[in-house]
Write a protein that holds these residues in place. Sequence first.
Motif, PDB file in Angstrom:
ATOM      1  N   ILE A   8       0.970  -1.157   0.265  1.00  0.00           N
ATOM      2  CA  ILE A   8      -0.114  -0.068   0.194  1.00  0.00           C
ATOM      3  C   ILE A   8       1.032   1.332  -0.125  1.00  0.00           C
ATOM      4  CG2 ILE A   8      -1.787   1.136   1.260  1.00  0.00           C
ATOM      5  CD1 ILE A   8      -2.730  -1.587   2.698  1.00  0.00           C
ATOM      6  N   LYS A  49      -2.395   6.180   1.468  1.00  0.00           N
ATOM      7  CA  LYS A  49      -3.756   6.043   1.795  1.00  0.00           C
ATOM      8  C   LYS A  49      -4.105   7.239   2.468  1.00  0.00           C
ATOM      9  CE  LYS A  49      -6.347   2.157   4.298  1.00  0.00           C
ATOM     10  NZ  LYS A  49      -6.975   3.181   5.182  1.00  0.00           N
ATOM     11  N   ALA A  91      -6.631   5.570  -2.325  1.00  0.00           N
ATOM     12  CA  ALA A  91      -5.438   4.807  -2.302  1.00  0.00           C
ATOM     13  C   ALA A  91      -4.778   4.496  -3.344  1.00  0.00           C
ATOM     14  CB  ALA A  91      -6.232   3.327  -1.671  1.00  0.00           C
ATOM     15  N   LEU A 101      -1.996   1.524  -4.794  1.00  0.00           N
ATOM     16  CA  LEU A 101      -1.741   0.337  -4.383  1.00  0.00           C
ATOM     17  C   LEU A 101      -0.847  -0.235  -5.228  1.00  0.00           C
ATOM     18  CD1 LEU A 101      -5.157  -1.555  -3.565  1.00  0.00           C
ATOM     19  CD2 LEU A 101      -3.497  -0.215  -2.144  1.00  0.00           C
TER      20      LEU A 101
END
Length: 283
Positions: free
Chosen positions: A24, A27, A36, A38
């Motif tokens: 991740i 966020k 977010a 990723l």
Amino acid sequence: MKLDLWFSEVHNDNIAFSVRVKDILFKGKSKYQEIAILDTYDFGRVLILDNTFQTTERDEFIYHELISHIPLFTHPNPKDVLVIGGGDGGTVREVLKHESVENVDFVELDEMVIEACKKYLPKLSCKIDDEKVNLIITDGIKYVAETDKKYDVIIVDCPDPVGPAKGLFEKEFYKNIFKCLKEDGLMVQQTESPLYDLELIKNIVNYLKEAGFKIIMPYLYPMPTYPSGMWSFTLASKKYNPLEVDEEHIKNKIKNMDTKYYDEKVHKGIFLATPKFLKEVVE
Ligand code: SAM
């Protein structure tokens, strides 16, 4: 221990699409949405807004080339371009491949999306700070209602019609888009899945007709990370028809543009191959 992390976008009670996540990277929660970024095993870096896929490094070229080059090659000499939404920067990057373009007003609601994408998605956001780009952080619905500017091409690179993007699919918005286009201007918008959202596309087409557009043409393309995998854009034009462009002109220009999906054959072919059920929406 290597954690087995997955992100799933749940489409409805019975369908979800999942990717395995390496890391991740970002966020955050802005005034407008949860954001977010990723890093995934198969799709590279991925932007997620409110648990919905927005763009991925692996398939973004399909979306960004087709939302940009179709309208910019349909117009014979686009100079002034307005991009609404598209905070990842992929559309602006493609628009700037056109030498004729002198100015891009880039109207994005959420500064946090821009900042996160500049840091973690540089392959998409690499042109946001270009001198031809005028970034305006505001609501695109309000912008087109209030501005007196007129554009050659308007590109609406929006998310699904919920929350702050809902009004980007309403009658009033299309009237204002028409007002903001020059006499021979044209627009393109992201218009969801023809398989799941045909009624929405029907409404959009009717609003565009009511706004005064003469030529209205939805077009279809594969988008592996969006619900159903089958996605659409809709082009609405005051004068120019994408089927009447000069193929040689595109062929000569596209040589230096580093595209992976779009070329002069795709330009016309994408409209010629529009499936019956989608064409019927316009007729
Ligand atoms: N390719 C994407 C898709 O089809 O899901 C859209 C990507 S782009 C990240 C969508 C952007 O539109 C977001 O950054 C969001 O902040 C912005 N946005 C949403 N509503 C908006 C509005 N009313 N005015 C301007 N930008 C808006």
